[in-house]
Each structure stands twice: as structure tokens, then as C-alpha cells.
Design a protein around this motif. Structure first.
Motif, PDB file in Angstrom:
ATOM      1  N   ILE A  80     -36.227 -27.581  20.646  1.00 46.18           N
ATOM      2  CA  ILE A  80     -37.619 -28.212  20.953  1.00 46.18           C
ATOM      3  C   ILE A  80     -37.243 -29.350  21.516  1.00 46.18           C
ATOM      4  O   ILE A  80     -37.656 -30.085  22.482  1.00 46.18           O
ATOM      5  N   TRP A  81     -36.050 -30.003  20.794  1.00 49.13           N
ATOM      6  CA  TRP A  81     -35.593 -31.283  21.212  1.00 49.13           C
ATOM      7  C   TRP A  81     -34.748 -31.107  22.780  1.00 49.13           C
ATOM      8  O   TRP A  81     -35.023 -31.911  23.707  1.00 49.13           O
ATOM      9  N   MET A  82     -33.968 -29.992  22.960  1.00 48.47           N
ATOM     10  CA  MET A  82     -33.545 -30.017  24.392  1.00 48.47           C
ATOM     11  C   MET A  82     -34.398 -29.807  25.297  1.00 48.47           C
ATOM     12  O   MET A  82     -34.501 -30.326  26.552  1.00 48.47           O
ATOM     13  N   VAL A  83     -35.726 -28.995  25.014  1.00 48.46           N
ATOM     14  CA  VAL A  83     -36.747 -29.017  26.052  1.00 48.46           C
ATOM     15  C   VAL A  83     -37.477 -30.304  26.238  1.00 48.46           C
ATOM     16  O   VAL A  83     -37.775 -30.514  27.439  1.00 48.46           O
ATOM     17  N   LEU A  84     -37.569 -31.048  25.307  1.00 47.30           N
ATOM     18  CA  LEU A  84     -38.244 -32.245  25.471  1.00 47.30           C
ATOM     19  C   LEU A  84     -37.529 -33.235  26.296  1.00 47.30           C
ATOM     20  O   LEU A  84     -38.025 -34.093  26.963  1.00 47.30           O
ATOM     21  N   ILE A  85     -35.989 -33.234  25.918  1.00 46.02           N
ATOM     22  CA  ILE A  85     -35.250 -33.882  26.877  1.00 46.02           C
ATOM     23  C   ILE A  85     -35.491 -33.592  28.434  1.00 46.02           C
ATOM     24  O   ILE A  85     -35.600 -34.351  29.381  1.00 46.02           O
ATOM     25  N   ALA A  86     -35.500 -32.114  28.709  1.00 44.14           N
ATOM     26  CA  ALA A  86     -35.881 -31.820  30.027  1.00 44.14           C
ATOM     27  C   ALA A  86     -37.122 -32.173  30.751  1.00 44.14           C
ATOM     28  O   ALA A  86     -37.195 -32.533  31.716  1.00 44.14           O
ATOM     29  N   ALA A  87     -37.841 -32.063  29.798  1.00 45.06           N
ATOM     30  CA  ALA A  87     -39.614 -32.296  30.419  1.00 45.06           C
ATOM     31  C   ALA A  87     -39.621 -33.819  30.366  1.00 45.06           C
ATOM     32  O   ALA A  87     -40.110 -34.310  31.380  1.00 45.06           O
ATOM     33  N   ALA A  88     -38.929 -34.720  29.742  1.00 44.96           N
ATOM     34  CA  ALA A  88     -38.790 -36.289  29.944  1.00 44.96           C
ATOM     35  C   ALA A  88     -38.194 -36.655  31.114  1.00 44.96           C
ATOM     36  O   ALA A  88     -38.450 -37.300  31.648  1.00 44.96           O
ATOM     37  N   TRP A  89     -37.004 -35.683  31.485  1.00 43.23           N
ATOM     38  CA  TRP A  89     -36.358 -35.885  32.790  1.00 43.23           C
ATOM     39  C   TRP A  89     -37.315 -36.168  33.789  1.00 43.23           C
ATOM     40  O   TRP A  89     -37.219 -36.752  34.988  1.00 43.23           O
ATOM     41  N   ARG A  90     -38.297 -35.072  34.040  1.00 39.85           N
ATOM     42  CA  ARG A  90     -39.122 -34.800  34.993  1.00 39.85           C
ATOM     43  C   ARG A  90     -40.316 -35.889  35.010  1.00 39.85           C
ATOM     44  O   ARG A  90     -40.888 -36.603  35.769  1.00 39.85           O
ATOM     45  N   HIS A  91     -40.686 -36.298  33.548  1.00 41.48           N
ATOM     46  CA  HIS A  91     -41.999 -36.903  33.326  1.00 41.48           C
ATOM     47  C   HIS A  91     -41.575 -38.573  33.836  1.00 41.48           C
ATOM     48  O   HIS A  91     -42.263 -39.176  34.013  1.00 41.48           O
ATOM     49  N   THR A  92     -40.248 -38.954  33.426  1.00 41.81           N
ATOM     50  CA  THR A  92     -39.849 -40.250  33.607  1.00 41.81           C
ATOM     51  C   THR A  92     -39.964 -40.817  35.143  1.00 41.81           C
ATOM     52  O   THR A  92     -40.504 -41.806  35.325  1.00 41.81           O
ATOM     53  N   GLY A  93     -39.699 -39.832  36.135  1.00 42.70           N
ATOM     54  CA  GLY A  93     -39.730 -40.252  37.461  1.00 42.70           C
ATOM     55  C   GLY A  93     -41.067 -40.343  37.847  1.00 42.70           C
ATOM     56  O   GLY A  93     -41.539 -41.248  38.694  1.00 42.70           O
ATOM     57  N   TYR A  94     -41.992 -39.759  37.514  1.00 44.99           N
ATOM     58  CA  TYR A  94     -43.555 -39.723  37.584  1.00 44.99           C
ATOM     59  C   TYR A  94     -44.117 -40.989  37.069  1.00 44.99           C
ATOM     60  O   TYR A  94     -44.642 -41.782  37.996  1.00 44.99           O
ATOM     61  N   VAL A  95     -43.733 -41.589  36.026  1.00 47.13           N
ATOM     62  CA  VAL A  95     -44.195 -42.803  35.524  1.00 47.13           C
ATOM     63  C   VAL A  95     -43.795 -43.850  36.173  1.00 47.13           C
ATOM     64  O   VAL A  95     -44.149 -44.776  36.274  1.00 47.13           O
TER      65      VAL A  95
END
Length: 305
Positions: free
Chosen positions: A170-185
């Protein structure tokens, strides 16, 4: 020109009256989007709410069961509470880690660091990828046997199962999702920072305020509209997450999410459309709860201001 002369010359005063053609154009331009929204968004939403109180397999007769689906969901469906926990964990991680990090990057780039255009493009690049593609990239990085992370760490004899271990995946997936979300923000806040009046910063500096005080007391309050957009996007991204976990292991073994449960029950082998609709209603309620609560607070803050 005097008013009487303007009137004689054909000048008009007062509001312009719409012709029949104008009304027809307005009706088409507004009516089609509203109709599409009703058919594709609110129609299925209301249908899901109604079906959540029924038992239906998609083929036979629809049977009214009242709140039985919700009682079974809360009491007799083991994947439900882990999915709720994971969705809330997604929301907390994106809201408290990825979003502030995106804001920090926006502030640093807005200050005019060298190669800012390069950093901006590089950080934003993951946003153009779908979460399914991000899930495949996560497999390439975190795979147990051929993943890049284990290769870098040199764990050949005893590799870590980053995606197979339910305590880690779950933490690895969250890191991957945050990688995408950070650029949007980052892009959203960067656009907001460009619109901040520079004279406000100069006035704060003259009054002796430091950069940190200026940001939190002057800049951040002026970004309230952007904050609302970012919060809504963060809540939606966290609670509608589906593609990335489904691409990795079909949302099982520690990666359960409410969106996956909806899909498994509605279009899976069980075909429990009523039960799956109940899960969807819970997901809708949680989403609206966060968004409406925040919007109400923001509107109250604007009235007091």
C-alpha cells in the motif's frame, strides 16, 4: 453626443432584448451539456442509490430488500473495512504529503530558480500518464524479482516483495500515486502564485515580515480559490483510485479499495448489482462529506472576511 441625438441616430439604451434565435442558441449551448450531465452523471447516480436498496443480478426481477445490503456490507463483508481504511489512507497521504510537497515545489519554482522550465516540465510529466500506466511503471520499479529498486539495493539473494507483502504494497502504491499527484498540484499552485499581487509581498517586507510569515499570512490566504480546487481534486483522486491497484494485483492482498469492490460486485462473477450499488453509495457519501464540509467552511470564511 447628446442623449436625444443618440436616440435619433438609432442608439439604444437599457438591456438588449434576446431574439428568438438568441434564445434558441442559448438553449442549445446550455441544454446539451446539462442533458449530457443528467444522463451520464446524475442519472446513474440516482439509479445507484435506488438499486442499493434492491437485490438484482442484472437479468432477473428487481427485488426490494430495504437496508439489507448496507447491513451485510457493514457487518458481513470482510473486504469492506480494509477498503475504507485504505481509501482514508490514500486521502491522508495525498492531502498531507503529496499536496504540501507540490505546493513547496511551486513556491521554489516561482522564485525563479535556474532551469525552472525544465523542472516544471519534468515534474508535470507524470500527470499526462493514466493511473494504469503508473501502475505498470510501479511494477517495473517495485517488482520482487526484476524490479529496479531491488536491483539498486542489491537484494538478489533475499529480495523484498514490495508489491506482494500486504504490509508494504500500500505504501509503494501511494508513493507511485503521489508521484503523479504532486505534479498536478504544483501546476495549480504555480498558476495561483503567478496571480498574487507583488505589491502585497513588498508591503509585507517593508513591515518587517520574513519570507515564511509573508507566505502564510499574505500569499496563502490569497490562494483560497486554488486551495478549494486542490482539495476537491485530492479528495476525488484519493477516493476514485482504481486503475493503479487493479493493474498491480486487481485490488487484492492489501490493496483493497471501495472502487474495486464496486467493480467486483457489479461486473464480476457475482453480479450483485444491488450490493455493489450500496458500496458505490458509501463511496459517494464519503466523497461529498469531505468536499461539502470544506466548501461550507470556505464560504463562511469568505463571509467573515
Amino acid at each position: 453626443m447628446p442623449l436625444k441625438t443618440a436616440r435619433r441616430a438609432g442608439g439604444r439604451t437599457g438591456p438588449r432584448k434576446f431574439t428568438g434565435r438568441d434564445l434558441a442558441v442559448i438553449g442549445v449551448l446550455l441544454g446539451i451539456p446539462i442533458l449530457i450531465d443528467l444522463v451520464l452523471i446524475w442519472g446513474p447516480t440516482l439509479a445507484s442509490i435506488g438499486l442499493s436498496f434492491t437485490s438484482w443480478d442484472g437479468i432477473g426481477d428487481i427485488k426490494w430488500v430495504g437496508t439489507d445490503n448496507y447491513q451485510a456490507l457493514f457487518n458481513d463483508y470482510p473486504p469492506f473495512w480494509p477498503a475504507v481504511r485504505n481509501n482514508l489512507l490514500w486521502l491522508a497521504f495525498l492531502g498531507l504529503v503529496a499536496t504540501p510537497f507540490g505546493l513547496l515545489l511551486a513556491v521554489l519554482i516561482d522564485r525563479g530558480v535556474r532551469f525552472s522550465r525544465f523542472y516544471q516540465s519534468t515534474i508535470y510529466m507524470p500527470v499526462v500518464l493514466s493511473l494504469a500506466i503508473v501502475g505498470f511503471i510501479a511494477q517495473l520499479v517495485f517488482s520482487r524479482d526484476q524490479g529496479a529498486l531491488n536491483a539498486v539495493l542489491g537484494n538478489k539473494d533475499n529480495p523484498v516483495d514490495w508489491l506482494g507483502d500486504p504490509d508494504l504494497n500500500i505504501w509503494m502504491v501511494l508513493i507511485a500515486a503521489a508521484w503523479r499527484h504532486t505534479g498536478y498540484v504544483m501546476i495549480l499552485y504555480l498558476a495561483g502564485l503567478k496571480s498574487v499581487d507583488a505589491s502585497l509581498k513588498e508591503a509585507a517586507a517593508i513591515d518587517g515580515a520574513g519570507e515564511v510569515q509573508t507566505f502564510f499570512r499574505i500569499v496563502l490566504p490569497t490562494l483560497r480559490p486554488v486551495n478549494v480546487i486542490v482539495l476537491v481534486i485530492t479528495v476525488i483522486e484519493a477516493l476514485r483510485a482504481f486503475d493503479i491497484v487493479y493493474a498491480i494485483n486487481h485490488g487484492r492482498n492489501g490493496l483493497e479499495l471501495l472502487s474495486v469492490l464496486v467493480t467486483d460486485n457489479i461486473i464480476g462473477e457475482a453480479s450483485r448489482i444491488g450490493f455493489g450499488s450500496a458500496v458505490a453509495v458509501v463511496l459517494l457519501t464519503v466523497s461529498l462529506g469531505f468536499i461539502v464540509t470544506y466548501l461550507v467552511q470556505e464560504l463562511r470564511g469568505e463571509k467573515k472576511g
